[in-house]
Each structure stands twice: as C-alpha cells, then as structure tokens.
Write a protein that holds these residues in place. Sequence first.
Motif, mmCIF file in Angstrom:
data_model
loop_
_atom_site.group_PDB
_atom_site.id
_atom_site.type_symbol
_atom_site.label_atom_id
_atom_site.label_comp_id
_atom_site.label_asym_id
_atom_site.label_seq_id
_atom_site.Cartn_x
_atom_site.Cartn_y
_atom_site.Cartn_z
ATOM 1 N N GLY A 9 18.299 5.987 19.986
ATOM 2 C CA GLY A 9 17.598 6.179 20.121
ATOM 3 C C GLY A 9 17.586 7.355 21.059
ATOM 4 O O GLY A 9 18.677 8.442 20.878
ATOM 5 N N MET A 10 16.195 8.085 21.006
ATOM 6 C CA MET A 10 16.566 10.016 21.804
ATOM 7 C C MET A 10 16.843 9.851 22.883
ATOM 8 O O MET A 10 16.683 11.046 23.481
ATOM 9 C CB MET A 10 15.308 10.783 20.508
ATOM 10 C CG MET A 10 15.199 10.058 19.410
ATOM 11 S SD MET A 10 17.169 10.990 18.298
ATOM 12 C CE MET A 10 17.063 13.195 19.199
ATOM 13 N N VAL A 11 15.636 8.743 23.854
ATOM 14 C CA VAL A 11 15.680 8.940 25.411
ATOM 15 C C VAL A 11 16.487 8.217 25.763
ATOM 16 O O VAL A 11 16.576 9.093 26.974
ATOM 17 C CB VAL A 11 14.156 9.524 25.363
ATOM 18 C CG1 VAL A 11 13.689 8.545 27.144
ATOM 19 C CG2 VAL A 11 13.172 9.672 24.469
ATOM 20 N N ARG A 12 16.580 7.359 25.589
ATOM 21 C CA ARG A 12 17.498 6.405 26.622
ATOM 22 C C ARG A 12 18.796 6.799 26.732
ATOM 23 O O ARG A 12 19.461 7.704 25.972
ATOM 24 C CB ARG A 12 17.437 5.209 26.383
ATOM 25 C CG ARG A 12 16.186 4.931 26.717
ATOM 26 C CD ARG A 12 15.456 4.740 27.443
ATOM 27 N NE ARG A 12 13.929 3.813 27.588
ATOM 28 C CZ ARG A 12 13.585 2.465 27.298
ATOM 29 N NH1 ARG A 12 14.445 1.571 28.270
ATOM 30 N NH2 ARG A 12 12.650 2.303 27.868
ATOM 31 N N ASN A 13 19.447 6.738 27.882
ATOM 32 C CA ASN A 13 20.858 6.946 28.431
ATOM 33 C C ASN A 13 21.899 5.283 27.980
ATOM 34 O O ASN A 13 23.183 5.395 27.780
ATOM 35 C CB ASN A 13 21.256 7.284 29.774
ATOM 36 C CG ASN A 13 20.554 8.307 30.060
ATOM 37 O OD1 ASN A 13 20.499 9.705 28.992
ATOM 38 N ND2 ASN A 13 20.027 8.748 31.420
ATOM 39 N N LEU A 14 21.292 4.610 27.781
ATOM 40 C CA LEU A 14 21.984 3.230 28.009
ATOM 41 C C LEU A 14 21.190 2.502 26.819
ATOM 42 O O LEU A 14 19.957 2.762 26.685
ATOM 43 C CB LEU A 14 21.581 2.225 28.814
ATOM 44 C CG LEU A 14 22.784 1.327 28.875
ATOM 45 C CD1 LEU A 14 24.337 1.582 28.639
ATOM 46 C CD2 LEU A 14 22.177 0.779 30.570
ATOM 47 N N ASN A 15 22.106 1.994 25.644
ATOM 48 C CA ASN A 15 21.587 0.667 25.017
ATOM 49 C C ASN A 15 21.749 -0.834 25.194
ATOM 50 O O ASN A 15 22.579 -1.682 25.002
ATOM 51 C CB ASN A 15 21.619 0.647 23.767
ATOM 52 C CG ASN A 15 21.328 0.264 22.363
ATOM 53 O OD1 ASN A 15 20.301 -0.437 22.650
ATOM 54 N ND2 ASN A 15 21.530 0.121 21.146
ATOM 55 N N GLU A 16 19.958 -1.253 25.595
ATOM 56 C CA GLU A 16 19.874 -2.161 26.034
ATOM 57 C C GLU A 16 19.620 -3.194 25.035
ATOM 58 O O GLU A 16 19.462 -4.762 25.460
ATOM 59 C CB GLU A 16 19.326 -2.550 27.022
ATOM 60 C CG GLU A 16 19.422 -1.863 28.642
ATOM 61 C CD GLU A 16 18.341 -1.588 29.918
ATOM 62 O OE1 GLU A 16 19.573 -2.029 30.475
ATOM 63 O OE2 GLU A 16 17.145 -1.372 29.785
ATOM 64 N N ARG A 228 10.243 9.919 14.819
ATOM 65 C CA ARG A 228 8.989 9.672 15.797
ATOM 66 C C ARG A 228 9.047 10.304 16.872
ATOM 67 O O ARG A 228 8.291 9.731 17.557
ATOM 68 C CB ARG A 228 7.569 9.211 15.057
ATOM 69 C CG ARG A 228 8.119 8.677 13.496
ATOM 70 C CD ARG A 228 7.466 8.132 12.969
ATOM 71 N NE ARG A 228 7.127 7.775 11.569
ATOM 72 C CZ ARG A 228 5.950 7.079 11.305
ATOM 73 N NH1 ARG A 228 4.833 6.633 11.327
ATOM 74 N NH2 ARG A 228 5.737 7.017 9.752
ATOM 75 N N GLY A 229 10.232 10.097 17.747
ATOM 76 C CA GLY A 229 10.687 10.735 19.072
ATOM 77 C C GLY A 229 11.631 9.331 19.360
ATOM 78 O O GLY A 229 12.053 9.427 20.061
ATOM 79 N N GLY A 230 11.467 8.166 18.502
ATOM 80 C CA GLY A 230 12.843 7.327 19.185
ATOM 81 C C GLY A 230 12.616 7.069 20.849
ATOM 82 O O GLY A 230 13.882 7.681 21.475
#
Length: 252
Positions: A9-16, A228-230
């Motif tokens: 996505g566009m905001v998170r630092n980690l993919n959970e 759209r923001g992610g």
Amino acid sequence: MFGMITDLGMVRNLNEDCVGYLINNNIKLFIVADGMGGHNAGEIASKIAVDTVKDYFEEKPNISKENLSSHFKEAIICANEKIFNISKQKKECRGMGTTITACIMYEDKTLIANVGDSSCFVIKKDNIIKVTKDHSLVQQLVDKGSITEEEAVNHPNKNVITRAVGTYEHLEIDIFDISYINVDMILLCTDGLTNDISKDELYNIINKDSCVRYDELCKKIIEEAKKRGGRDNISLILVKGEQDYDDRNNIR
C-alpha cells in the motif's frame, strides 16, 4: 486459473497481510489473511494462519467431499491454537491475531470460510455478491440499525473487528457452501481493498478487463486502490469460476 497478489500500500511500513494457495490432488485451496498486533506480530500471525491451513490439507490427502466442511474448520482451529499459544509464550507477540478468508474446492463442492473482516465476493455475468459478513463493530452497528451502510464506510471505528484467529482460545468460524455454476470469478481480499474500492466499483473494474490474464487483472485492481490512497496493505486472489449460464443456480 487464478491470480494472487499482496501489496504494502501507500502508507504502511510493514505488510501484515499474507496470501497463499494449495493445489493438491483434487483440492484447490486459496487463502487471504490480514494480521494485527504490535511490532511485526501481525505479520507473524497471518503467515502462521496461511501456512497452518495449507499444511493441514497437505497432510490429509484422503479427505472426502462429505467431511470437507469439518476439516476446513479444524484446519483454522489448528491455526487459532498455534497463534494463541505463541502469543502467550512470546512477549513481543502478545495480543496478535489475524483475519482469514479462504476458499476450498473439491470436485463439485466449493466452501468459503471466514473470520474477521476480510471478504469473499462471487462475480457473475451481470452482478457481484458478497458471500461473507464482516465480524466488526461497524457491521454490528449496521445490523442494529444504529448507522447506515453509507455511514459505515467512513466510520471512525471501522478497523475494530470482533472476531479474529488467535486472539482467544476458542474460535467461531463462518462456513458458506456456494454454487460454482454461473460464476465468472471468486474474489478473496483483505479490507485494504474494500476500504478504498466499493463492491460495485470492483465489479466494473473486473468486468471491463475480464479478458486479461488474472495476475495482470490483480495488478490493475491494486493500482486503482493505491491511486485512491492505499491506506492499508492490500491483498487479493481471483479464482476462475464455472461459466455455465444455462443453469441458473444461485448462492446456497
């Protein structure tokens, strides 16, 4: 035929989020999971859930169609036990958990399992149907009539889920038995997708580009969500259905 993708996505630092699949003998299994917890515990929980359910069916090659539902539940219960026990043993994993939405196909039987607010949609020739029902605070408010579906979209407590794999010793799992006939695709996804793209918008995107490869179609959907923001991790799996429009079976 299927496509599968997970994105930061566009905001998170980690993919959970975690996605996975198993094609073994007569069984086809597809899973999405959206982890939660402090530090990287959500990432751990979602991976344990996906791996445990896959391993369960890899180790049981002689499952019959008649007991498929009970085995499906048992596989997720095994994941719940593993995550719950690790969260008790390791301080850094305390309180971790994960959603899970999975699809299993065996001969002419298709089952959907769901815990949390990841989703399954059935896409047909002329419509899209949400199979699962979110286990969330906002969904409870909608069910009670306290808020409308429109108000639920941007509700401040939208991310509060009421049921998750690994957070409690005992787990309730929703199982849906669906008809595979007249189905173009089955879509499994985490809420990072549905928070940014509505059900009807998903149908329009998929219907417009239904002739492209499934992996390419997954990428197009991810790109649209990120435009759209992610705001969250985004994961989805698209699975080809059985397109026989002469038989008008519906979701059971």
